[in-house]
Design an enzyme around this catalytic site. Structure first.
Site, PDB file in Angstrom:
ATOM      1  N   LYS A 189       0.844  -1.176   0.000  1.00 57.43           N
ATOM      2  CA  LYS A 189       0.000   0.000   0.000  1.00 57.43           C
ATOM      3  C   LYS A 189       0.889   1.237   0.000  1.00 57.43           C
ATOM      4  O   LYS A 189       1.999   1.133   0.539  1.00 57.43           O
ATOM      5  CB  LYS A 189      -0.963   0.037   1.184  1.00 57.43           C
ATOM      6  CG  LYS A 189      -0.411  -0.301   2.571  1.00 57.43           C
ATOM      7  CD  LYS A 189       0.743   0.420   3.200  1.00 57.43           C
ATOM      8  CE  LYS A 189       0.684   1.885   3.443  1.00 57.43           C
ATOM      9  NZ  LYS A 189       1.954   2.388   4.093  1.00 57.43           N
ATOM     10  N   TYR A 210      -4.393   4.268   6.202  1.00 54.42           N
ATOM     11  CA  TYR A 210      -4.925   3.334   7.202  1.00 54.42           C
ATOM     12  C   TYR A 210      -6.275   3.821   7.725  1.00 54.42           C
ATOM     13  O   TYR A 210      -7.179   3.021   7.969  1.00 54.42           O
ATOM     14  CB  TYR A 210      -3.948   3.165   8.369  1.00 54.42           C
ATOM     15  CG  TYR A 210      -2.750   2.308   8.030  1.00 54.42           C
ATOM     16  CD1 TYR A 210      -2.824   0.922   8.101  1.00 54.42           C
ATOM     17  CD2 TYR A 210      -1.548   2.881   7.626  1.00 54.42           C
ATOM     18  CE1 TYR A 210      -1.727   0.126   7.789  1.00 54.42           C
ATOM     19  CE2 TYR A 210      -0.452   2.100   7.314  1.00 54.42           C
ATOM     20  CZ  TYR A 210      -0.541   0.719   7.393  1.00 54.42           C
ATOM     21  OH  TYR A 210       0.531  -0.059   7.066  1.00 54.42           O
TER      22      TYR A 210
HETATM   23  P1  NAD Z   1      12.474   1.351   2.345  1.00 56.85           P
HETATM   24  O1  NAD Z   1      13.053   2.629   1.882  1.00 56.85           O
HETATM   25  O2  NAD Z   1      12.950   0.779   3.640  1.00 56.85           O
HETATM   26  O3  NAD Z   1      12.717   0.220   1.226  1.00 56.85           O
HETATM   27  C1  NAD Z   1      12.468   0.470  -0.139  1.00 56.85           C
HETATM   28  C2  NAD Z   1      13.322  -0.463  -0.965  1.00 56.85           C
HETATM   29  O4  NAD Z   1      13.109  -0.154  -2.339  1.00 56.85           O
HETATM   30  C3  NAD Z   1      14.829  -0.298  -0.692  1.00 56.85           C
HETATM   31  O5  NAD Z   1      15.420  -1.571  -0.597  1.00 56.85           O
HETATM   32  C4  NAD Z   1      15.330   0.424  -1.920  1.00 56.85           C
HETATM   33  O6  NAD Z   1      16.672   0.092  -2.249  1.00 56.85           O
HETATM   34  C5  NAD Z   1      14.376  -0.067  -2.989  1.00 56.85           C
HETATM   35  N1  NAD Z   1      14.292   0.812  -4.151  1.00 56.85           N
HETATM   36  C6  NAD Z   1      14.213   0.377  -5.408  1.00 56.85           C
HETATM   37  N2  NAD Z   1      14.199   1.413  -6.246  1.00 56.85           N
HETATM   38  C7  NAD Z   1      14.275   2.533  -5.510  1.00 56.85           C
HETATM   39  C8  NAD Z   1      14.307   3.915  -5.835  1.00 56.85           C
HETATM   40  N3  NAD Z   1      14.244   4.350  -7.098  1.00 56.85           N
HETATM   41  N4  NAD Z   1      14.373   4.795  -4.822  1.00 56.85           N
HETATM   42  C9  NAD Z   1      14.409   4.375  -3.533  1.00 56.85           C
HETATM   43  N5  NAD Z   1      14.390   3.071  -3.187  1.00 56.85           N
HETATM   44  C10 NAD Z   1      14.330   2.152  -4.163  1.00 56.85           C
HETATM   45  O7  NAD Z   1      10.905   1.526   2.354  1.00 56.85           O
HETATM   46  P2  NAD Z   1       9.847   0.607   3.074  1.00 56.85           P
HETATM   47  O8  NAD Z   1       9.512   1.176   4.395  1.00 56.85           O
HETATM   48  O9  NAD Z   1      10.291  -0.796   3.002  1.00 56.85           O
HETATM   49  O10 NAD Z   1       8.551   0.829   2.153  1.00 56.85           O
HETATM   50  C11 NAD Z   1       8.393   0.172   0.905  1.00 56.85           C
HETATM   51  C12 NAD Z   1       6.894   0.039   0.573  1.00 56.85           C
HETATM   52  O11 NAD Z   1       6.280  -0.744   1.586  1.00 56.85           O
HETATM   53  C13 NAD Z   1       6.128   1.350   0.518  1.00 56.85           C
HETATM   54  O12 NAD Z   1       5.179   1.305  -0.504  1.00 56.85           O
HETATM   55  C14 NAD Z   1       5.449   1.442   1.870  1.00 56.85           C
HETATM   56  O13 NAD Z   1       4.245   2.184   1.861  1.00 56.85           O
HETATM   57  C15 NAD Z   1       5.177  -0.028   2.139  1.00 56.85           C
HETATM   58  N6  NAD Z   1       5.118  -0.315   3.601  1.00 56.85           N
HETATM   59  C16 NAD Z   1       4.053  -1.013   4.063  1.00 56.85           C
HETATM   60  C17 NAD Z   1       3.963  -1.309   5.402  1.00 56.85           C
HETATM   61  C18 NAD Z   1       2.799  -2.117   5.925  1.00 56.85           C
HETATM   62  O14 NAD Z   1       2.677  -2.237   7.147  1.00 56.85           O
HETATM   63  N7  NAD Z   1       1.970  -2.680   5.067  1.00 56.85           N
HETATM   64  C19 NAD Z   1       4.947  -0.878   6.285  1.00 56.85           C
HETATM   65  C20 NAD Z   1       6.043  -0.185   5.769  1.00 56.85           C
HETATM   66  C21 NAD Z   1       6.117   0.082   4.419  1.00 56.85           C
END
Ligand code: NAD
Length: 372
Positions: A138, A223
């Site tokens: 999401k 949420y």
């Molecule tokens: P994060 O920054 O920790 O991880 C993102 C990943 O994507 C990294 O490994 C990064 O290297 C990679 N990536 C690939 N291409 C990229 C680019 N062009 N720029 C930046 N990063 C790039 O983020 P996250 O917290 O893991 O969030 C990722 C997704 O998961 C989001 O859509 C967020 O909304 C979702 N999320 C959902 C929940 C949940 O509880 N459902 C919780 C946290 C995050």
């Protein structure tokens, strides 16, 4: 005597004692919990090995029906680490240039997209074209138009599209939904959803409109939007919203800091919600009906989720959300099982239509009709 059947029967008998048992159906369904061969296990590749991707991978180690089988990443060193940590075969590792080749890999059934929001749309289209099922984080997309394209692409490719709405499988949340469905709160009059936290590093992708698609509403306010729908149990028919910004340097044009919004429902209930990147201790749902109330606080964190109703405290056990989510999604994809609250692409499009409308009415100041 059949020792395997004997074991499964014992497992079924003890199912009532395991935390996520209420989410599964009749005990005979336990027969497919990874004991009847690989065809009952969903083999998943995770795309985006960041903070949430790692949480999902760790949680999947306890799954019965879903297995982490592959990775897609632009960082070779992360791939190596994950291969070691989770025992992932070299032939199941891809980067962003070559992952279309996943279509020729019979050992991957689905790809879970866990990258920054703006990258979801293109990834889902490519995965669908490769003929694999998709689970997408999401917000599924940046707007409803993108979301509808993703739904259409998956339909055309005849693959499932699910969205990481982990709260749809959370036992205390489901208990409130059960109580509402059985009329224990009476006619629903009001919902309050407070979703926010104080965001740190100003240089992270969550504060970059190009990658996040907006600000707090895309990330955390969603949420309250989604929660308003599953707690009230109806689709909203109008929206109003107001935006406030105290720090225009950190929260640039198009990156919302705080938005309050209101949703009206056909049965007369109203939702009053807050989405913010500038206040802590905001994770609360409150549902009020003519005969009682239900409250969750925390409502959407990783848990334990806590809550109470007019009848007393909620006592459903804590589960690891991502473990249950992935096992349940395996059931949805492999067996056509239905979630109590849907987690498909169409469900996500409804949230995106509301997000589009909230951003629009923040600009116009008007009340907007919603047609979901
Ligand atoms: P994060 O920054 O920790 O991880 C993102 C990943 O994507 C990294 O490994 C990064 O290297 C990679 N990536 C690939 N291409 C990229 C680019 N062009 N720029 C930046 N990063 C790039 O983020 P996250 O917290 O893991 O969030 C990722 C997704 O998961 C989001 O859509 C967020 O909304 C979702 N999320 C959902 C929940 C949940 O509880 N459902 C919780 C946290 C995050």
């Amino acid at each position: 005597m059949n020792p395997r059947r004997d074991f499964i029967q014992k497992l079924a008998l003890s199912a009532a004692a395991i935390p996520f048992a209420p989410l599964y159906g009749a005990p005979h369904e336990l027969d497919v919990f990874g004991f009847s061969g690989d065809q009952s296990v969903l083999r998943v590749a995770i795309m985006g090995l960041g903070s949430y991707g790692t949480r999902v991978a760790d949680a999947m180690q306890s799954c019965k029906r879903a297995k982490l089988a592959g990775v897609i990443s632009g960082t070779p060193s992360k791939i190596k680490n994950w291969q070691k940590k989770y025992n992932i075969l070299e032939k199941n590792c891809y980067n962003y240039e070559n992952y279309d080749r996943i279509k020729d890999n019979p050992d991957i059934d689905a790809v879970y997209v866990i990258t920054p929001n703006a990258l979801h749309h293109d990834a889902v289209l490519r995965i669908a074209a490769a003929g694999k099922h998709v689970i997408c984080e999401k917000p599924m997309a940046l707007n409803a138009k993108e979301g509808e394209e993703m739904v259409a692409a998956c339909k055309k490719a005849d693959v499932k599209l699910l969205v990481g709405y982990r709260m749809h499988f959370e036992p205390n949340t489901l208990e409130l939904i059960r109580m509402r469905n059985e009329g224990e709160f009476g006619k629903i009059m009001f919902f309050q959803g407070l979703s926010g936290f104080r965001i740190g590093d100003p240089n992270q992708w969550r504060l970059d409109k190009a990658l996040a698609g907006g600000g707090s509403l895309m990330d955390i306010g969603i949420y309250a939007i989604n929660g308003a729908r599953y707690m009230v149990g109806e689709e909203p028919v109008w929206v109003t919203a107001q935006e406030t910004k105290t720090n225009p340097v950190k929260f640039k044009e198009g990156v919302d800091e705080t938005i309050q919004f209101q949703l009206g429902f056909p049965g007369g209930a109203v939702a009053s919600c807050l989405s913010t990147y500038n206040m802590n201790y905001l994770d609360r749902f409150f549902l009020n009906g003519e005969k009682g109330f239900g409250e969750l606080q925390p409502a959407t964190g990783y848990g334990p989720i806590k809550g109470r109703t007019h009848q007393g405290p909620l006592t459903e056990p804590h589960v690891v959300h991502q473990t249950v989510q992935m096992d349940e999604m395996a059931g949805i994809i492999l067996d056509g099982k239905k979630a109590v609250v849907p987690v498909d692409g169409q469900e996500a499009v409804k949230d995106l239509k509301i997000i589009d409308a909230i951003y629009n009415v923040c600009r116009t100041g008007e009340k907007q009709k919603l047609e979901l």
